[in-house]
Design an enzyme around this catalytic site. Structure first.
Site, PDB file in Angstrom:
ATOM      1  CG  ASP A 119      -0.223  -4.689   4.195  1.00  0.00           C
ATOM      2  OD1 ASP A 119      -1.187  -3.735   2.935  1.00  0.00           O
ATOM      3  OD2 ASP A 119      -0.047  -3.525   5.062  1.00  0.00           O
TER       4      ASP A 119
ATOM      5  CG  ASP B  24      -4.590  -2.064   3.324  1.00  0.00           C
ATOM      6  OD1 ASP B  24      -4.812  -3.237   3.835  1.00  0.00           O
ATOM      7  OD2 ASP B  24      -4.582  -0.814   3.198  1.00  0.00           O
TER       8      ASP B  24
ATOM      9  CD  GLU C 253      -4.605   4.190   0.978  1.00  0.00           C
ATOM     10  OE1 GLU C 253      -5.804   5.146   1.015  1.00  0.00           O
ATOM     11  OE2 GLU C 253      -4.263   3.787   1.687  1.00  0.00           O
TER      12      GLU C 253
ATOM     13  CG  ASN D 189      -7.576  -1.784   5.753  1.00  0.00           C
ATOM     14  OD1 ASN D 189      -6.866  -1.204   6.499  1.00  0.00           O
ATOM     15  ND2 ASN D 189      -7.892  -1.371   4.394  1.00  0.00           N
TER      16      ASN D 189
ATOM     17  CG  ASP E  15       0.416   4.677   6.747  1.00  0.00           C
ATOM     18  OD1 ASP E  15       0.463   4.263   5.470  1.00  0.00           O
ATOM     19  OD2 ASP E  15      -1.075   5.464   7.010  1.00  0.00           O
ATOM     20  CG  HIS E  16       0.020   0.353   4.576  1.00  0.00           C
ATOM     21  ND1 HIS E  16      -0.660  -0.583   4.781  1.00  0.00           N
ATOM     22  CD2 HIS E  16      -0.428   0.996   4.296  1.00  0.00           C
ATOM     23  CE1 HIS E  16      -1.939  -1.072   5.300  1.00  0.00           C
ATOM     24  NE2 HIS E  16      -1.927   0.664   4.645  1.00  0.00           N
TER      25      HIS E  16
ATOM     26  CG  ASN F  17      -2.072   1.373   1.418  1.00  0.00           C
ATOM     27  OD1 ASN F  17      -1.730   2.087   1.001  1.00  0.00           O
ATOM     28  ND2 ASN F  17      -3.155   0.756   2.102  1.00  0.00           N
TER      29      ASN F  17
END
Length: 263
Positions: free
Chosen positions: A221, A151, A34, A153, A250-251, A7
């Site tokens: 992930d 990802d 993203e 989530n 942030d990933h 991501n």
């Protein structure tokens, strides 16, 4: 063959990191989530200059997925079937030729679902997961190597969070979310990272409250392998160091190695 999910959290904002990482890690296929841009806005030329073919399913400002591949695409499918009203760009499938036959690779960005008590967002997440399960069940009937990377989530188990107690009210850790993920595994998929390690590892650290510096991470992930892909599983890795780069996502990238080669 190295297949990676990442991501990127805005591909244009992090094109420098992406190009540096592609040179460093030398992956064969990369599934991005993203990308946060329409198809025409993807920095295609810079990526293609490194020897990758690029296919995207973009959207203005948010969502968006892409697959970068050293192998030529034999086929590309965009969008998860099952809901014609869903206009979120969260799914793209590529088909490639390998020395062992066809390989299918999906880049997916599963809905976040928060807040968990939202009458729209959380039901949308669960409905999306049900659609993914139906789609995956049909693909399994092809009996081909399939990698569903993205990802998700989803925090599958308490070990996948540094402080699981902080996530009990979050959509990523709700019982219904975790059950839906397990149902997906139970139709025949192998979760690559957990098949190769039982260590407490993370793939996401929030930008807030010094999460990275405190190693307050979660693992959301994932790479799910069909039985035919799992037969070629050679290992996994997480490029944690990328989170420490300037202007990071942030990933971080998560990779699976399969004993496959280009045709």
């Amino acid at each position: 063959m190295k297949i990676v999910t990442w991501n990127i959290n805005g591909v244009r904002a992090r094109i420098g990191n992406l190009l540096h990482w592609l040179k460093e890690a030398d992956p064969d296929i990369v599934c991005l989530q993203e990308i946060k841009t329409v198809d025409e806005g993807f920095p295609r030329l810079e990526v293609e200059a490194l020897g990758y073919h690029v296919e995207t399913n973009g959207q203005k400002g948010f969502n968006g997925v892409a697959i970068l591949s050293k192998l030529r695409f034999d086929e590309v499918n965009r969008g998860l079937p099952g809901d014609d009203a869903d206009d979120h760009a969260r799914f793209i499938e590529g088909v490639f030729s390998t020395d062992k036959g066809a390989l299918r690779v999906v880049s997916l960005y599963l809905p976040n679902g928060n807040p968990a008590d939202d009458p729209v967002k959380f039901p949308y997440k669960l409905a999306w997961m049900e659609r993914l399960e139906r789609w995956a069940s049909e693909r399994l009937e092809l009996e081909e190597p399939l990698v569903m990377a993205g990802d998700y989530n989803v925090i599958p188990e308490p070990i996948d969070a540094r402080f699981p107690e902080n996530w009990v009210n979050d959509a990523l850790f709700q019982p219904a979310t975790r059950q839906a993920f397990r149902r997906l595994e139970n139709i025949g998929f192998t979760e690559a990272v957990r098949a190769t390690t039982d260590a407490q590892v993370y793939t996401f650290w929030d930008y807030q409250a010094g999460a990275w510096q405190k190693d307050n991470g979660i693992r959301i992930d994932h790479l799910l392998l069909s039985p035919e892909a799992a037969n070629f599983l050679a290992g996994t890795s997480i490029d944690k160091h990328v989170r420490a780069w300037e202007k990071p996502s942030d990933h971080v990238p998560v990779a699976v190695e399969l004993k496959l080669a280009a045709a």
